[in-house]
Write a protein that holds these residues in place. Structure first.
Motif, PDB file in Angstrom:
ATOM      1  N   ALA A 136       0.848  -1.207   0.000  1.00 37.11           N
ATOM      2  CA  ALA A 136       0.000   0.000   0.000  1.00 37.11           C
ATOM      3  C   ALA A 136       0.877   1.248   0.000  1.00 37.11           C
ATOM      4  O   ALA A 136       1.855   1.326   0.757  1.00 37.11           O
ATOM      5  N   PHE A 137       0.512   2.195  -0.842  1.00 33.64           N
ATOM      6  CA  PHE A 137       1.245   3.469  -0.965  1.00 33.64           C
ATOM      7  C   PHE A 137       0.383   4.632  -0.496  1.00 33.64           C
ATOM      8  O   PHE A 137      -0.806   4.690  -0.824  1.00 33.64           O
ATOM      9  N   PRO A 138       0.990   5.626   0.160  1.00 34.92           N
ATOM     10  CA  PRO A 138       0.328   6.920   0.309  1.00 34.92           C
ATOM     11  C   PRO A 138       0.656   7.758  -0.940  1.00 34.92           C
ATOM     12  O   PRO A 138       1.367   7.284  -1.825  1.00 34.92           O
ATOM     13  N   ALA A 139       0.166   8.991  -0.965  1.00 34.77           N
ATOM     14  CA  ALA A 139       0.447   9.877  -2.104  1.00 34.77           C
ATOM     15  C   ALA A 139       1.830  10.510  -1.897  1.00 34.77           C
ATOM     16  O   ALA A 139       1.961  11.672  -1.489  1.00 34.77           O
ATOM     17  N   VAL A 140       2.871   9.703  -2.179  1.00 31.19           N
ATOM     18  CA  VAL A 140       4.271  10.087  -1.923  1.00 31.19           C
ATOM     19  C   VAL A 140       4.588  11.452  -2.568  1.00 31.19           C
ATOM     20  O   VAL A 140       4.203  11.705  -3.719  1.00 31.19           O
ATOM     21  N   SER A 141       5.254  12.297  -1.830  1.00 26.33           N
ATOM     22  CA  SER A 141       5.725  13.634  -2.259  1.00 26.33           C
ATOM     23  C   SER A 141       4.643  14.709  -2.314  1.00 26.33           C
ATOM     24  O   SER A 141       4.964  15.881  -2.496  1.00 26.33           O
ATOM     25  N   SER A 142       3.365  14.337  -2.184  1.00 27.25           N
ATOM     26  CA  SER A 142       2.302  15.337  -2.431  1.00 27.25           C
ATOM     27  C   SER A 142       1.870  16.089  -1.170  1.00 27.25           C
ATOM     28  O   SER A 142       0.948  16.896  -1.220  1.00 27.25           O
ATOM     29  N   GLY A 143       2.549  15.848  -0.038  1.00 26.03           N
ATOM     30  CA  GLY A 143       2.229  16.576   1.194  1.00 26.03           C
ATOM     31  C   GLY A 143       3.279  17.640   1.439  1.00 26.03           C
ATOM     32  O   GLY A 143       3.366  18.631   0.698  1.00 26.03           O
ATOM     33  N   ILE A 144       4.112  17.416   2.430  1.00 31.34           N
ATOM     34  CA  ILE A 144       5.157  18.372   2.812  1.00 31.34           C
ATOM     35  C   ILE A 144       6.100  18.667   1.634  1.00 31.34           C
ATOM     36  O   ILE A 144       6.567  19.795   1.467  1.00 31.34           O
ATOM     37  N   PHE A 145       6.349  17.682   0.759  1.00 33.24           N
ATOM     38  CA  PHE A 145       7.265  17.871  -0.378  1.00 33.24           C
ATOM     39  C   PHE A 145       6.626  18.628  -1.547  1.00 33.24           C
ATOM     40  O   PHE A 145       7.321  18.953  -2.524  1.00 33.24           O
ATOM     41  N   GLY A 146       5.310  18.886  -1.505  1.00 28.37           N
ATOM     42  CA  GLY A 146       4.669  19.847  -2.407  1.00 28.37           C
ATOM     43  C   GLY A 146       4.411  19.451  -3.847  1.00 28.37           C
ATOM     44  O   GLY A 146       4.067  20.292  -4.678  1.00 28.37           O
ATOM     45  N   PHE A 147       4.552  18.175  -4.194  1.00 30.76           N
ATOM     46  CA  PHE A 147       4.301  17.720  -5.568  1.00 30.76           C
ATOM     47  C   PHE A 147       2.799  17.828  -5.850  1.00 30.76           C
ATOM     48  O   PHE A 147       1.985  17.405  -5.024  1.00 30.76           O
ATOM     49  N   PRO A 148       2.383  18.352  -7.014  1.00 29.91           N
ATOM     50  CA  PRO A 148       0.939  18.510  -7.280  1.00 29.91           C
ATOM     51  C   PRO A 148       0.188  17.171  -7.194  1.00 29.91           C
ATOM     52  O   PRO A 148       0.633  16.160  -7.747  1.00 29.91           O
ATOM     53  N   LYS A 149      -0.944  17.198  -6.519  1.00 25.45           N
ATOM     54  CA  LYS A 149      -1.679  15.956  -6.211  1.00 25.45           C
ATOM     55  C   LYS A 149      -2.197  15.244  -7.469  1.00 25.45           C
ATOM     56  O   LYS A 149      -2.181  14.022  -7.529  1.00 25.45           O
ATOM     57  N   ASP A 150      -2.656  16.014  -8.489  1.00 21.81           N
ATOM     58  CA  ASP A 150      -3.181  15.365  -9.699  1.00 21.81           C
ATOM     59  C   ASP A 150      -2.065  14.650 -10.456  1.00 21.81           C
ATOM     60  O   ASP A 150      -2.235  13.511 -10.920  1.00 21.81           O
ATOM     61  N   ARG A 151      -0.903  15.295 -10.545  1.00 25.68           N
ATOM     62  CA  ARG A 151       0.240  14.654 -11.223  1.00 25.68           C
ATOM     63  C   ARG A 151       0.755  13.475 -10.430  1.00 25.68           C
ATOM     64  O   ARG A 151       1.213  12.468 -10.989  1.00 25.68           O
ATOM     65  N   CYS A 152       0.670  13.563  -9.111  1.00 24.69           N
ATOM     66  CA  CYS A 152       1.084  12.447  -8.245  1.00 24.69           C
ATOM     67  C   CYS A 152       0.222  11.218  -8.551  1.00 24.69           C
ATOM     68  O   CYS A 152       0.738  10.106  -8.701  1.00 24.69           O
ATOM     69  N   ALA A 153      -1.086  11.440  -8.690  1.00 22.31           N
ATOM     70  CA  ALA A 153      -2.003  10.327  -8.993  1.00 22.31           C
ATOM     71  C   ALA A 153      -1.589   9.641 -10.296  1.00 22.31           C
ATOM     72  O   ALA A 153      -1.486   8.407 -10.366  1.00 22.31           O
ATOM     73  N   LYS A 154      -1.308  10.439 -11.316  1.00 26.21           N
ATOM     74  CA  LYS A 154      -0.931   9.869 -12.630  1.00 26.21           C
ATOM     75  C   LYS A 154       0.380   9.084 -12.535  1.00 26.21           C
ATOM     76  O   LYS A 154       0.456   7.941 -12.999  1.00 26.21           O
TER      77      LYS A 154
END
Ligand code: AR6
Length: 181
Positions: A122-140
């Motif tokens: 299981a993965f969380p949305a790596v980099s999309s919190g404190i590291f600021g990576f855009p959430k929509d691009r993270c999903a892709k």
């Protein structure tokens, strides 16, 4: 997108929840290069699993110095319901080549799970919190990498879960995933 294992897309699961409660073989931690689990999902994992996760991480750092962006290491999970925690370092948004680095972090986490002969991760949305990576691009990036991995060779991994903590992130993952069905 099928092979003799059946549909690869169907081996990917999108859900909302707290990853520390996931009953899979391994959960992935969105870590930093020093494995100092001081905030975000990393802190939640240590709080739920025990300080032993931080201690084992410190031992790894003593041996190897640091974990470069895009790499992954593994520890035991102690009081978590899963068996292992895979700690991967995603990119900090703004440092350059973030999509490639995030792809590498996810791919290497999956590869480590494969080397350990694990069946579910299981993965969380790596980099999309404190590291600021855009959430929509993270999903892709995360979903595409999981599908690429499952399609690329015969692996022990039967199921890849994306466990998202908030509605907005879950929405982006769900939307991208639906378009693949
Ligand atoms: N379950 C699932 N997802 C969670 C949970 C949880 N219990 N808690 C938070 N998230 P982040 P990063 C989500 O900031 O951006 C740490 O300090 C969160 O809502 O944890 O890669 C590390 O030590 C977001 O969607 O990771 C590093 O220094 C996602 O997890 C740095 O943060 C990732 O957010 C890593 O930053």
């Amino acid at each position: 997108m099928t092979n003799h294992f059946g549909s690869v897309v169907e081996r990917v699961v999108i859900k909302k929840g707290d990853i520390t409660k996931e009953n899979v073989d391994a959960i992935v931690n969105a870590a930093n290069s020093h494995l100092r689990h001081g905030g975000g999902v990393a802190l939640a994992i240590v709080k739920a699993g025990g300080i032993e996760i931080q201690k084992e991480s410190d031992e790894i750092i003593k041996k190897i110095g640091m974990v470069p962006t895009g790499h992954a290491v593994i520890t035991n999970a102690y009081r978590l319901p899963c068996k292992f925690v895979i700690h991967t370092v995603g990119p900090i948004y703004g440092e350059g080549n973030e999509d490639e680095k995030l792809h590498k972090a996810i791919y290497n986490s999956l590869y480590l799970a494969h080397l350990y002969n694990l069946k579910s991760i299981a993965f969380p949305a790596v980099s999309s919190g404190i590291f600021g990576f855009p959430k929509d691009r993270c999903a892709k990036v995360l979903i595409d990498t999981a599908i690429e991995f499952l399609e690329s060779f015969q692996t022990s991994i039967e199921k890849v879960v994306f466990c998202l903590f908030d509605d907005e992130t879950y929405g982006y993952f769900e939307e991208y995933y639906k378009n693949l069905l």
